[in-house]
Design a protein around this motif. Structure first.
Motif, PDB file in Angstrom:
ATOM      1  N   GLU A  45      -8.633  -2.353  -3.346  1.00  0.00           N
ATOM      2  CA  GLU A  45      -9.751  -2.642  -2.451  1.00  0.00           C
ATOM      3  C   GLU A  45      -9.237  -2.975  -1.040  1.00  0.00           C
ATOM      4  O   GLU A  45      -9.777  -2.494  -0.041  1.00  0.00           O
ATOM      5  N   PHE A  46      -8.166  -3.766  -0.985  1.00  0.00           N
ATOM      6  CA  PHE A  46      -7.580  -4.084   0.334  1.00  0.00           C
ATOM      7  C   PHE A  46      -7.128  -2.807   1.050  1.00  0.00           C
ATOM      8  O   PHE A  46      -7.291  -2.664   2.255  1.00  0.00           O
ATOM      9  N   GLU A  47      -6.581  -1.896   0.269  1.00  0.00           N
ATOM     10  CA  GLU A  47      -6.071  -0.663   0.880  1.00  0.00           C
ATOM     11  C   GLU A  47      -7.230   0.148   1.487  1.00  0.00           C
ATOM     12  O   GLU A  47      -7.099   0.696   2.579  1.00  0.00           O
ATOM     13  N   LYS A  48      -8.358   0.192   0.776  1.00  0.00           N
ATOM     14  CA  LYS A  48      -9.523   0.921   1.312  1.00  0.00           C
ATOM     15  C   LYS A  48      -9.983   0.278   2.622  1.00  0.00           C
ATOM     16  O   LYS A  48     -10.302   0.953   3.595  1.00  0.00           O
ATOM     17  N   ARG A  49     -10.005  -1.050   2.622  1.00  0.00           N
ATOM     18  CA  ARG A  49     -10.450  -1.757   3.831  1.00  0.00           C
ATOM     19  C   ARG A  49      -9.482  -1.512   4.986  1.00  0.00           C
ATOM     20  O   ARG A  49      -9.880  -1.295   6.120  1.00  0.00           O
TER      21      ARG A  49
ATOM     22  N   LYS B 117       0.050  -0.573  11.774  1.00  0.00           N
ATOM     23  CA  LYS B 117      -0.335  -0.153  10.417  1.00  0.00           C
ATOM     24  C   LYS B 117       0.398  -1.026   9.393  1.00  0.00           C
ATOM     25  O   LYS B 117       1.629  -0.975   9.296  1.00  0.00           O
ATOM     26  N   PRO B 118      -0.354  -1.839   8.650  1.00  0.00           N
ATOM     27  CA  PRO B 118       0.335  -2.721   7.688  1.00  0.00           C
ATOM     28  C   PRO B 118       0.739  -1.979   6.412  1.00  0.00           C
ATOM     29  O   PRO B 118      -0.037  -1.195   5.881  1.00  0.00           O
ATOM     30  N   ASP B 119       1.935  -2.240   5.931  1.00  0.00           N
ATOM     31  CA  ASP B 119       2.390  -1.703   4.638  1.00  0.00           C
ATOM     32  C   ASP B 119       1.852  -2.548   3.495  1.00  0.00           C
ATOM     33  O   ASP B 119       1.864  -2.111   2.336  1.00  0.00           O
ATOM     34  N   GLY B 120       1.486  -3.784   3.802  1.00  0.00           N
ATOM     35  CA  GLY B 120       1.023  -4.676   2.748  1.00  0.00           C
ATOM     36  C   GLY B 120       0.331  -5.894   3.341  1.00  0.00           C
ATOM     37  O   GLY B 120       0.011  -5.921   4.536  1.00  0.00           O
ATOM     38  N   ALA B 121       0.096  -6.907   2.508  1.00  0.00           N
ATOM     39  CA  ALA B 121      -0.665  -8.112   2.877  1.00  0.00           C
ATOM     40  C   ALA B 121      -2.112  -7.721   3.223  1.00  0.00           C
ATOM     41  O   ALA B 121      -2.562  -6.634   2.843  1.00  0.00           O
TER      42      ALA B 121
ATOM     43  N   PHE C  55       0.817  -1.221   0.000  1.00  0.00           N
ATOM     44  CA  PHE C  55       0.000   0.000   0.000  1.00  0.00           C
ATOM     45  C   PHE C  55       0.854   1.276   0.000  1.00  0.00           C
ATOM     46  O   PHE C  55       2.070   1.228   0.131  1.00  0.00           O
ATOM     47  N   ASP C  56       0.143   2.395  -0.077  1.00  0.00           N
ATOM     48  CA  ASP C  56       0.744   3.737   0.063  1.00  0.00           C
ATOM     49  C   ASP C  56       1.856   3.973  -0.960  1.00  0.00           C
ATOM     50  O   ASP C  56       2.835   4.665  -0.651  1.00  0.00           O
ATOM     51  N   ASP C  57       1.743   3.372  -2.113  1.00  0.00           N
ATOM     52  CA  ASP C  57       2.775   3.541  -3.158  1.00  0.00           C
ATOM     53  C   ASP C  57       4.163   3.122  -2.712  1.00  0.00           C
ATOM     54  O   ASP C  57       5.173   3.551  -3.276  1.00  0.00           O
TER      55      ASP C  57
END
Ligand code: PMP
Ligand code: GLU
Length: 405
Positions: free
Chosen positions: A294-298, A317-321, A209-211
């Motif tokens: 979609e995962f990022e929005k959630r 705060k997850p960066d990914g997964a 996420f977050d580029d």
């Protein structure tokens, strides 16, 4: 019949067990909200399914080479060249029955009795069990004091002459945290100096996420190929968990030993599933990018909900997964001792509020629970509403102690 000592060493996978329990309760008509599943809730793209149907129609239903069909190994090789800039020959690649199977094959051929494997903690549930099955000793390194980022100092502290390998999983299951690029490079240099194998499990590499950008040490130094086995799978990237196709790339000697082991256990991974994986790897990432968005929005919704509505629970705060690893220690404290572990808290959530979550202890940290957001917004909203209720001190104190296991 007395079973082997090996059998008594192994715990069943808690992540799979909780997902199965939630599914069972649902099938009995219970209104369960599931945060357990570690698998995307999206349907597998149709072009992948079509490739499988096509393979079946063409009669590609027989044994394939143990290590996988050549076309798939070439597609895996191209993937590594495109993504990491590293070339692997087909005999440096093994396709297996999921990423888990790749890891199992690897540790079985790598470890002798008592060899140590360094595992940053919290860790994915299967690392420790696979290492133990192979006769090895998992050496856990707590990363919680450093925002869950493993680094060289931690590696040095846990290193011993028995250390054989170190596992890197960035973004990680369960925290979703990504390591710093510099830390990864430092770790790789130390691994080379001590002749350790870097086992890099990159299964969440495309869900970031977050580029932010995925990073693997192979991208900066191709010679690290000698000291690295890269493990991956189509499971998460293309929502193909049931296909059971994963792969590993590394030195020929290691891959060929893994191949021998696989030839005496599963033989090839399912023939037609391999054609699905081939279509996936040869296709583009449009589906994956949409899923990731979609995962990022959630993720953002959940973080915001915790920040504003459930202040007693503190998520990482997850960066990914697709997991929120959340600190519930304040909630446990406010239960006046009735709920004194992550397992009891998860039992309470399931029994009293029909919310399925995985206890942090299964990942090595008893102050946390893991919530998968690979589930719909409706489920997330209802689940968080229930967790908010469950976390209120007045409700925590109502519970019947004897009911909690
Ligand atoms: N590694 C990690 C970190 C995981 O979370 C998973 C979960 N499935 C796997 C490997 C294995 O994936 P699979 O065997 O489904 O390909
Ligand atoms: N890796 C996923 C999870 O952590 C799937 C289940 C498993 O294989 O552990 O939930």
């Amino acid at each position: 019949m007395k079973l082997s000592c090996r059998a008594s060493l192994i715990k069943p996978s808690a992540t799979l067990a909780i997902t199965a329990k939630a599914k069972k309760l649902k099938s009995e008509g219970k209104d369960v909200v599931g945060f357990g599943a570690g698998e995307p809730d999206f349907d597998t793209p149709s072009y992948i399914k079509d490739a499988v149907k096509d393979a079946l129609d063409k009669g590609l239903t027989k044994y394939t080479p143990v290590s996988g069909i050549d076309e798939l190994k070439s597609a895996v090789s191209d993937k590594f060249l495109t993504d990491y800039g590293v070339h692997y020959e087909n005999n440096e690649i093994l396709v297996s029955c999921g990423g888990k199977h790749s890891l199992y094959n690897l540790f079985m051929v790598l470890l002798d009795e008592g060899d140590e494997v360094i595992i940053p903690s919290p860790y994915w549930v299967s690392y420790t069990e696979i290492v133990k099955l192979a006769g090895g000793v998992p050496v856990l390194v707590d990363t919680s004091s450093n925002d869950f980022k493993f680094n060289l100092d931690m590696l040095k502290e846990s290193y011993s002459p028995r250390t054989k390998a170190v596992i890197i999983n960035s973004p990680s299951n369960p925290t979703g945290v990504m390591m710093n690029d510099k830390d990864l490079i430092d770790i790789a240099m130390f691994a080379v100096e001590k002749d350790l194998l870097i086992v890099t499990d990159d299964i969440y590499e495309k869900i970031i996420f977050d580029d932010k950008k995925f990073f693997n040490v192979l991208m900066v130094d191709k010679s690290l190929k000698e000291n690295t086995v890269a493990v991956n799978a189509v499971s998460k990237t293309y929502s193909m968990t049931g296909f059971r196709i994963g792969y590993a790339a590394g030195k020929k000697e290691i891959i060929s030993a893994m191949n021998n082991l696989q030839s005496q256990s599963t033989s090839n991974p399912t023939s037609f599933a391999q054609y699905g994986a081939l279509a996936a790897l040869r296709g583009n990432l449009d589906f994956t990018v949409k899923m990731k968005e979609e995962f990022e929005k959630r993720r953002n919704y959940m973080l915001e909900f915790f920040a504003t509505e459930i202040k007693s629970i503190n998520p990482v705060k997850p960066d990914g997964a697709f997991y929120i690893f959340a600190d519930v220690s304040a909630v446990l404290k406010s239960s006046s001792g009735a709920i004194d572990s992550s397992a009891k808290f998860c039992s309470y959530l399931l029994d009293s509020y029909l919310v399925a979550a995985v206890p942090g202890i299964e990942f090595g940290n008893d102050n946390f629970i893991r919530l998968s957001f690979a589930t719909s917004f409706d489920v997330i909203k209802e689940g968080l509403r229930r967790i908010k209720e469950a976390s209120k001190p007045e409700n925590l104190n109502k519970i019947n102690l004897n009911k909690l296991k």
